[in-house]
Structures are given as C-alpha cells and as structure tokens.
Design an enzyme around this catalytic site. Structure first.
Site, PDB file in Angstrom:
ATOM      1  N   ALA A 157       0.840  -1.186   0.000  1.00 43.82           N
ATOM      2  CA  ALA A 157       0.000   0.000   0.000  1.00 43.82           C
ATOM      3  C   ALA A 157       0.880   1.242   0.000  1.00 43.82           C
ATOM      4  O   ALA A 157       1.921   1.273   0.672  1.00 43.82           O
ATOM      5  CB  ALA A 157      -0.924   0.021   1.212  1.00 43.82           C
ATOM      6  N   LYS A 158       0.449   2.252  -0.755  1.00 47.16           N
ATOM      7  CA  LYS A 158       1.191   3.503  -0.790  1.00 47.16           C
ATOM      8  C   LYS A 158       1.267   4.134   0.592  1.00 47.16           C
ATOM      9  O   LYS A 158       2.303   4.673   0.988  1.00 47.16           O
ATOM     10  CB  LYS A 158       0.520   4.477  -1.767  1.00 47.16           C
ATOM     11  CG  LYS A 158       0.665   4.085  -3.226  1.00 47.16           C
ATOM     12  CD  LYS A 158       0.047   5.105  -4.151  1.00 47.16           C
ATOM     13  CE  LYS A 158      -1.461   5.044  -4.157  1.00 47.16           C
ATOM     14  NZ  LYS A 158      -2.062   5.878  -5.223  1.00 47.16           N
ATOM     15  N   ARG A 159       0.149   4.061   1.333  1.00 44.09           N
ATOM     16  CA  ARG A 159       0.083   4.786   2.599  1.00 44.09           C
ATOM     17  C   ARG A 159       1.001   4.211   3.669  1.00 44.09           C
ATOM     18  O   ARG A 159       1.317   4.884   4.656  1.00 44.09           O
ATOM     19  CB  ARG A 159      -1.360   4.806   3.111  1.00 44.09           C
ATOM     20  CG  ARG A 159      -1.936   3.451   3.450  1.00 44.09           C
ATOM     21  CD  ARG A 159      -3.368   3.557   3.951  1.00 44.09           C
ATOM     22  NE  ARG A 159      -3.962   2.264   4.229  1.00 44.09           N
ATOM     23  CZ  ARG A 159      -4.569   1.519   3.322  1.00 44.09           C
ATOM     24  NH1 ARG A 159      -4.664   1.960   2.068  1.00 44.09           N
ATOM     25  NH2 ARG A 159      -5.095   0.347   3.645  1.00 44.09           N
TER      26      ARG A 159
END
Length: 295
Positions: free
Chosen positions: A261-263
């Site tokens: 995930a990017k986050r």
C-alpha cells in the site's frame, strides 16, 4: 466481427506506485496485447487535496520504464468534472440523491446511539440520518451554506429499476457468475457518497462512467475492489451502460505478509527505477514474461 478487447490501468496520483501496481498494469497490458486489443491509461486525479502533478509525472515515468505503452491522449479525470456533474444532476432529477449534512463524527455518534456498526464499502454503513429530512429542511440548510455530501438513495435507486433490480449480474474470471442482489446493496453497501465538497465526484461514479465512455471491455484490478463491483453494476444499470467482464486478481504482499500500500510506504517503483534496477528482473519477480514488455 466482435469488438476489440480494451483494457485499462487507472492509477491515482496520491503516492508513488509499487510492485502491486506494476502487476495489475502488467496483467491488463498483456491481456490487450495477446488479444490484439487496446490498452489505455487513465489518471484518476479527482481528489484535489491529495493528488499532485509531480506524482503523475513520476507514475508516467515508472510505467514507461516498465516498458508499457498506451494510447494518447491519456484521460485525466480532473479535466472532466462537467461530465460527472451532469451525471449527478441526472440522478438528482430522478430523485435518487439526497444531501447529507452529517460529519464523520456525527455518523459515528449516531451509530453508537443505535448500537449497530455494520460496515459498507467506504467504512461504517451510513444509518440514513439525512434521508429522513424534508425537502424544505434540505433547501433551508443548503441555502444557509451548510457543507454537505450527496448520497445515493439506495432504496429509491433499486425501486427505479423495477424488476431489473433482481437481475444485476456480472462475471468475474476467478469467482464466476455474480449478482448484485437488492439485499446486498441495501444492507451491505447502503447509501454511498457520490460527491463531496472537496471531491466533486466519487471514485465509484467516475470509474463507472469512464469505463463505459472509453469502451473498456475487460476490467482487470485487485481483489480489494471486488465488493465495489456490486455498486458499479448498479450504477451501470441506472445509467444504461454496458457491463464489462471483470478479473479481480490476488493482491501482492510485503515481506511482513500485509498487502502492499502507498500509505504504509511499500517499496516504490520510483525507488527501484532510480536505484538502477532492471525492469526485466521485476517482471520475473512478479511471474510475468519480461519479453512481453520489451521496447
């Protein structure tokens, strides 16, 4: 002669792409190439508070580094808000949207009060507080300048379809035949937000309209979006749009076993590219043939 197969990759520039994005884009690209079809790129930059131009530049560089080629011009959602507003106006005219003045905190407080917390696509299922407001009250609060979102009145939407609401079918290559049943839409998805002040049109609305407009025949994306397809199928029916084929692939995991995930800072394609990694090595790691992506 059957129409050409058309796939797409539609990233959102809210962070840098990672290997999971490469895998999804690669699958869509290969499907189009193998069928002699078309591969499109779409930039889903509707969220002005989180999407940044430099991230769009980076993702374009990442995809080119991987050897992907797409048709021009690239559709950028931020350039088409008038189209999304027209679709929202159509739903409003048909009585299928209502303004919601609740903040996220108020929604949580109402759920706590009624002692139930079912979950829908975008978090906790909305209990329908503002659905009960009179037309006069809605008009008064909007005229007073109160911030509000626009929610789909799920019960009204299903009623507007009549008997067709019982036949919202679609097909997934892994899971087989699916049906977006009225019970699931009402109790499992609920009155979703289709527009907010800071995001004039939601992902669910834009992706459904854009896939139809661009003639996408096969949607290849991660299994985290599988449940959203039930809502997209309803929106297709409400707007009279064609139903594409779907393939929801398994998600890639980080070494700790959690989904990329990017986050949470999964290793980005930009980092790999700037470190000088050979993209062929990445394709091999992902189980895809590097020769298929050679420039």
């Amino acid at each position: 002669m059957p129409p050409a197969l058309v796939t797409r990759f539609a990233p959102s520039p809210t962070g840098h792409l990672h290997a999971g994005h490469a895998y999804s884009a690669g699958l869509a690209y290969l499907r189009a190439r193998q069928a002699g079809g078309r591969f499109l790129l779409r930039i889903e930059d509707i969220d002005a508070t989180r999407c940044r131009p430099e991230l769009t530049d980076d993702l374009l560089a990442d995809l080119a580094w991987l050897g992907l080629r797409w048709e021009e011009p690239v559709r950028r959602q931020s350039q088409h808000f008038d189209e999304y507003r027209a679709a929202l106006h159509d739903l409003q005219r048909r009585g299928l949207l209502y303004p919601c003045f609740c903040t996220r905190r108020q929604v949580q407080e109402e759920i706590a009060r009624i002692g139930a917390a079912p979950h829908g696509l975008d978090g906790t299922l909305y209990p329908g507080t503002c659905r009960q407001l009179s037309a006069a009250e809605r008009t008064r609060r909007i005229a007073a300048g109160e911030n509000h979102a626009l929610r789909l009145d799920m019960a009204a939407a299903l009623a507007s379809l009549g008997d067709a609401a019982q036949h919202l079918h679609w097909h997934d290559e892994r899971a087989g035949p699916q049906q977006a049943t009225p019970d699931l839409l009402l109790q499992g998805i609920g009155d979703v937000v289709l527009a907010r002040k800071d995001t004039p049109a939601s992902y669910h609305l834009c992706v459904t309209l854009d896939d139809a407009l661009q003639g996408i025949t096969h949607i290849i994306r991660g299994e985290d979006l599988f449940a959203a397809t039930h809502l997209h199928r309803l929106l297709q029916a409400l707007f009279g749009l064609p139903v594409p084929a779907y393939a929801h692939h398994a998600l890639l995991l980080d070494p700790d076993g959690t989904r990329m995930a990017k986050r949470k800072g999964s290793k980005s394609l930009r980092d790999l590219r700037l470190e000088g990694m050979d993209p062929a090595a990445l394709w091999r790691q992902l189980g895809l043939n590097p020769a298929a992506f050679a420039v």
